[in-house]
Design a protein around this motif. Structure first.
Motif, PDB file in Angstrom:
ATOM      1  N   GLU A 196       0.838  -1.190   0.000  1.00 52.59           N
ATOM      2  CA  GLU A 196       0.000   0.000   0.000  1.00 52.59           C
ATOM      3  C   GLU A 196       0.876   1.244   0.000  1.00 52.59           C
ATOM      4  O   GLU A 196       2.070   1.193   0.317  1.00 52.59           O
ATOM      5  CB  GLU A 196      -0.912   0.019   1.229  1.00 52.59           C
ATOM      6  N   VAL A 197       0.273   2.353  -0.354  1.00 53.77           N
ATOM      7  CA  VAL A 197       0.895   3.666  -0.249  1.00 53.77           C
ATOM      8  C   VAL A 197       0.381   4.308   1.030  1.00 53.77           C
ATOM      9  O   VAL A 197      -0.829   4.307   1.287  1.00 53.77           O
ATOM     10  CB  VAL A 197       0.565   4.534  -1.471  1.00 53.77           C
ATOM     11  N   VAL A 198       1.293   4.828   1.829  1.00 51.17           N
ATOM     12  CA  VAL A 198       0.923   5.409   3.122  1.00 51.17           C
ATOM     13  C   VAL A 198       1.336   6.877   3.146  1.00 51.17           C
ATOM     14  O   VAL A 198       2.472   7.209   2.808  1.00 51.17           O
ATOM     15  CB  VAL A 198       1.603   4.653   4.284  1.00 51.17           C
ATOM     16  N   LYS A 199       0.420   7.736   3.568  1.00 51.49           N
ATOM     17  CA  LYS A 199       0.713   9.167   3.681  1.00 51.49           C
ATOM     18  C   LYS A 199       0.225   9.673   5.031  1.00 51.49           C
ATOM     19  O   LYS A 199      -0.948   9.527   5.376  1.00 51.49           O
ATOM     20  CB  LYS A 199       0.032   9.941   2.558  1.00 51.49           C
ATOM     21  N   VAL A 200       1.141  10.261   5.800  1.00 50.32           N
ATOM     22  CA  VAL A 200       0.788  10.911   7.058  1.00 50.32           C
ATOM     23  C   VAL A 200       0.726  12.407   6.776  1.00 50.32           C
ATOM     24  O   VAL A 200       1.762  13.047   6.560  1.00 50.32           O
ATOM     25  CB  VAL A 200       1.822  10.604   8.158  1.00 50.32           C
ATOM     26  N   PRO A 201      -0.464  13.001   6.768  1.00 44.23           N
ATOM     27  CA  PRO A 201      -0.583  14.410   6.359  1.00 44.23           C
ATOM     28  C   PRO A 201      -0.058  15.370   7.417  1.00 44.23           C
ATOM     29  O   PRO A 201       0.113  15.013   8.589  1.00 44.23           O
ATOM     30  CB  PRO A 201      -2.087  14.587   6.152  1.00 44.23           C
ATOM     31  N   ALA A 202       0.158  16.604   7.009  1.00 40.81           N
ATOM     32  CA  ALA A 202       0.779  17.606   7.872  1.00 40.81           C
ATOM     33  C   ALA A 202      -0.057  17.924   9.106  1.00 40.81           C
ATOM     34  O   ALA A 202       0.480  18.338  10.134  1.00 40.81           O
ATOM     35  CB  ALA A 202       1.039  18.882   7.068  1.00 40.81           C
ATOM     36  N   ASN A 203      -1.362  17.732   9.038  1.00 43.19           N
ATOM     37  CA  ASN A 203      -2.213  18.079  10.179  1.00 43.19           C
ATOM     38  C   ASN A 203      -2.374  16.940  11.186  1.00 43.19           C
ATOM     39  O   ASN A 203      -3.258  16.981  12.039  1.00 43.19           O
ATOM     40  CB  ASN A 203      -3.593  18.539   9.688  1.00 43.19           C
ATOM     41  N   LYS A 204      -1.496  15.929  11.083  1.00 39.73           N
ATOM     42  CA  LYS A 204      -1.518  14.823  12.055  1.00 39.73           C
ATOM     43  C   LYS A 204      -0.113  14.611  12.611  1.00 39.73           C
ATOM     44  O   LYS A 204       0.603  13.680  12.223  1.00 39.73           O
ATOM     45  CB  LYS A 204      -2.059  13.555  11.409  1.00 39.73           C
ATOM     46  N   PRO A 205       0.333  15.493  13.517  1.00 37.02           N
ATOM     47  CA  PRO A 205       1.680  15.373  14.080  1.00 37.02           C
ATOM     48  C   PRO A 205       1.760  14.257  15.124  1.00 37.02           C
ATOM     49  O   PRO A 205       0.753  13.624  15.455  1.00 37.02           O
ATOM     50  CB  PRO A 205       1.891  16.741  14.741  1.00 37.02           C
ATOM     51  N   HIS A 206       2.973  14.041  15.628  1.00 36.73           N
ATOM     52  CA  HIS A 206       3.203  13.119  16.748  1.00 36.73           C
ATOM     53  C   HIS A 206       2.743  11.691  16.431  1.00 36.73           C
ATOM     54  O   HIS A 206       2.223  10.988  17.304  1.00 36.73           O
ATOM     55  CB  HIS A 206       2.505  13.595  18.023  1.00 36.73           C
ATOM     56  N   VAL A 207       2.948  11.245  15.203  1.00 38.00           N
ATOM     57  CA  VAL A 207       2.545   9.882  14.818  1.00 38.00           C
ATOM     58  C   VAL A 207       3.785   9.003  14.734  1.00 38.00           C
ATOM     59  O   VAL A 207       4.782   9.365  14.103  1.00 38.00           O
ATOM     60  CB  VAL A 207       1.791   9.884  13.470  1.00 38.00           C
ATOM     61  N   THR A 208       3.716   7.839  15.368  1.00 40.71           N
ATOM     62  CA  THR A 208       4.769   6.830  15.250  1.00 40.71           C
ATOM     63  C   THR A 208       4.187   5.603  14.555  1.00 40.71           C
ATOM     64  O   THR A 208       3.171   5.053  15.008  1.00 40.71           O
ATOM     65  CB  THR A 208       5.300   6.406  16.628  1.00 40.71           C
ATOM     66  N   ILE A 209       4.801   5.197  13.452  1.00 42.21           N
ATOM     67  CA  ILE A 209       4.443   3.932  12.798  1.00 42.21           C
ATOM     68  C   ILE A 209       5.530   2.939  13.162  1.00 42.21           C
ATOM     69  O   ILE A 209       6.700   3.137  12.819  1.00 42.21           O
ATOM     70  CB  ILE A 209       4.319   4.099  11.273  1.00 42.21           C
ATOM     71  N   GLN A 210       5.153   1.897  13.846  1.00 44.46           N
ATOM     72  CA  GLN A 210       6.137   0.998  14.454  1.00 44.46           C
ATOM     73  C   GLN A 210       5.790  -0.453  14.165  1.00 44.46           C
ATOM     74  O   GLN A 210       4.675  -0.910  14.426  1.00 44.46           O
ATOM     75  CB  GLN A 210       6.161   1.231  15.963  1.00 44.46           C
TER      76      GLN A 210
END
Length: 692
Positions: A417-431
């Protein structure tokens, strides 16, 4: 990326380093494969002035079990520094100050502390508790030494790691995580010990009344050794430890009067380069009791000398080979202390979830409660056992402008899949939730020249990314990100194919693998006038052309950069292509290794990218204290788009290996003074990357 540019003159010189920023980051070379992660520098010590008037948390007054709890040698059990002040430290100087003091202290380590020089072992004095604050206490490149007569010491909840010097069975660097020579009443509990130069724990020279419990010991030639003396005096308890991917001394117990081992999990993972020589070893005149432990895949799981004894009770052996021995009479541990055995079948799951540092140890009750309330974890699993089946679905579930960290825990599997964390969702950890960074893979195969499905044109280079992180203070940990676009089949289109794109500030890539060919890792900022800092550690990056590139301020620290051949089997390429704005820091490769199965003298360390012929940029790459293979050219920098690299900022400092070379006009080296202004702290400024 575009290769168009025009000549530009004038560039910023090395600025004076702000000494208030950091404590010295160790510059000693660690060889290929030496990996680390987390905070790079600390900010000082702070005494807890209210310690005397508020109730101490349970972890500050905890006492040892096992042999460390026995009343002997004038010491009634092991309680560390509970009778002294509690101090919080974030620097090497402060840690050493309090650990070596004559009075008792509870010392809370609340940052990553780098040992300088590498291999340094702090000489701990009696009556100390040294405890990590949650999971943030890391000791990197060294450890602790407890000398003759030192007693009543607790070392808990720390990660001690990465003193490895490139030689697996290292005889020249006695860099242990914890070493005792003649100490007594010591409790080692809930630590993560790994990747050191010699052993992880040494209990030597008649050290006694020691308990080692609930630790993770891994990724090392030697787990720990006990004894090395003709005197038979050591009493030691070893329980609930997860000993994983260590070759020998798991432990080796030599001339111990009483060695009680129970509920430990010894694991040799199949298919790796680390092969166990043996598991538990009773040597000399040791008397050992081994109970309810679980052995998985270990060669020679239990062995003994003809003069030693082992009494086995209730152990489980799965996939083991070789010697599994017992014999003789030992002792009854309950004659010395009380204890309760867990069921052997429960040991692997119990230790996988419970061994190592705990977020509830080393933090105040208020802090722990606040963190628990603020933290959010979303789970992803392809089989439906999580909250979401795709990573993007979990990202979509993060509320806009979330005020605190959200951890997206991705169970092992390959997620196409293609994954995008947008600018308006800070403090995200993908682990990744697996034991290895290889267990969780996010992969896709878009390229710059491919047409978008909606017919709106081609993806372009940034748009081809498998994973895009556009939000500040976000992290990727313990997983693999790959772009598997097939260049050989698609030579008719632009073949830049990004695996991972960052376009934000304060990004941590920790323990990741980033795979691709051309333009693997694109490191940008939200806008040209915005700051974008990225700290990469404990990671592997593969590619061939401009595969670490962009305008961000980037540190690649203690990582491995692997060079790949081109789609047609030829060897030629560029490691970096910075497009750094003037007066900013570019790409720093530090304490790493650059190698790969490619032709000798076929790769440049970098070339200067001026996007669209932009004359205002001032590209920068510094490669220092790094091992360079023979693949690197003797003139390692190249022009790009008509701009001379000599007008921009490219330099080396104290590199080693077959690809390293002496300074010349075509191979500039930093002076010692210049190098002092080009350390990790200079790149990161006022940002201290978090260890979690």
């Amino acid at each position: 990326m575009s290769e168009q540019r025009v000549a530009e003159t004038g560039r910023p010189r090395h600025r004076r380093r702000k000494k208030a920023l950091a404590v010295g980051v160790p510059l000693a070379l660690t060889a290929a494969g030496t990996l680390a992660y987390g905070t790079v520098f600390g900010l000082g010590a702070q005494e807890n002035a209210s310690a005397a008037t508020t109730a101490a948390p349970a972890w500050a007054t905890a006492t040892a079990d096992g042999f460390a709890s026995v009343n002997a040698l004038g010491q009634n059990g092991t309680y560390g520094g509970r009778d002294g002040k509690t101090v919080t430290v974030k620097t090497l100087a402060d840690l050493e100050k309090y650990a070596t003091a004559s009075e008792p202290y509870v010392i809370v380590v609340a940052a990553t502390i780098n040992m300088n020089p590498v291999g340094k072992e702090i000489k701990v004095a009696s009556d100390k508790t040294i405890v990590g604050s949650g999971t943030s206490g890391h000791i990197v490149g060294g450890g602790f030494f407890l000398g003759q007569g030192v007693h009543n010491v607790i070392i808990r909840n720390l990660t001690i790691r990465d003193a490895y010097q490139g030689v697996w069975n290292d005889k020249d660097h006695d860099f242990d995580a914890i070493q005792m020579d003649g100490a007594h009443h010591v409790w080692i509990d809930h630590n993560d010990l790994r990747h050191m130069a010699d052993g992880l724990i040494d209990v030597r020279k008649d050290s006694t009344y020691v308990t080692v419990s609930w630790n993770k010991l891994s990724d090392d030639n030697k787990a720990f050794g006990i004894g090395w003396t003709t005197n038979v005096v050591t009493d030691i308890t070893i329980h609930h430890n997860w000993i994983r991917e260590t070759e020998q001394r798991n432990p080796s117990t030599d001339n111990a009067a009483h060695a009680h081992l129970y509920n430990n999990f010894l694991e040799d993972v199949a298919g790796t380069t680390i092969k166990s020589s043996y598991g538990n070893y009773s040597r000399g005149k040791t008397k050992m009791v081994l109970e309810n432990s679980y052995f998985q895949g270990v060669n020679n799981p239990v062995i003994k000398d003809s003069t030693a004894t082992i009494v086995q009770k209730g152990n489980t052996f799965v996939g083991t080979t070789g010697r599994n021995e017992s014999g003789g009479s030992a002792f009854d541990p309950k004659a010395y202390y009380s204890y309760t055995l867990d069921k052997t079948a429960d040991v692997p799951s119990l230790l996988k979830s419970g061994a190592g540092p705990r977020s509830t140890i080393g933090t105040s009750t208020t802090t722990a409660t606040t963190k628990a309330a603020a933290a959010t974890t979303l789970t992803v699993a392809q089989d439906g056992s999580g909250q979401y089946r795709t990573v993007q679905a979990a990202v979509n579930a993060v509320p806009a402008n979330n005020p605190s960290r959200v951890v997206i825990s991705v169970k092992p599997g390959t997620y196409r899949e293609v994954v995008k964390v947008p600018a308006n969702k800070p403090h995200v950890t993908i682990q990744g939730a697996g034991a290895s960074r290889k267990d969780t893979v996010i992969v896709y195969g878009n390229a710059a020249g491919m047409q978008k499905p909606d017919g709106s044109g081609t993806y372009g280079t940034p748009g081809s990314a498998t994973v895009s992180v556009q939000s500040d203070d976000s992290q990727l940990r313990n997983l693999t990100v790959t772009n598997d676009f097939d260049e050989a089949k698609h030579q008719d289109i632009a073949n830049q194919a990004v695996a991972l794109l960052t376009q934000a500030d304060k990004i941590v890539l920790d323990g990741v693998i980033v795979n691709g060919d051309q333009d693997t890792l694109e490191l940008e900022t939200a806008a040209k006038d915005k700051l974008g800092r990225v700290y990469i550690a404990n990671s592997y990056i593969t590619g061939n052309v401009d595969f670490i590139f962009g305008r961000a301020t980037v540190v690649v620290d203690k990582s491995v950069i692997t060079l790949k051949k081109r789609w047609n089997g030829t060897s030629a390429g560029y490691v970096t292509a910075p497009s750094t704005p003037a007066n900013r820091k570019g790409i720093l490769i530090n304490r790493s290794a650059i190698n790969g199965d490619v032709t000798a003298a076929s790769f440049f360390l970098g070339r200067n990218w001026h996007p669209g012929g932009d004359t205002t940029v001032d590209p920068q790459t510094t490669v220092r204290n790094t091992t360079l293979s023979a693949a690197i050219k003797s003139t390692p920098w190249s022009d790009m788009g008509g701009f001379s690299w000599k007008d921009d900022r490219f330099a080396e400092y104290q590199n080693t290996g077959a690809g390293a070379g002496a300074a010349s006009t075509n191979r500039p080296h930093l002076t010692a003074a210049q190098a002092a202004d080009q350390e990790v702290a200079d790149w990161l400024g006022d940002w201290t990357p978090s260890a979690s």
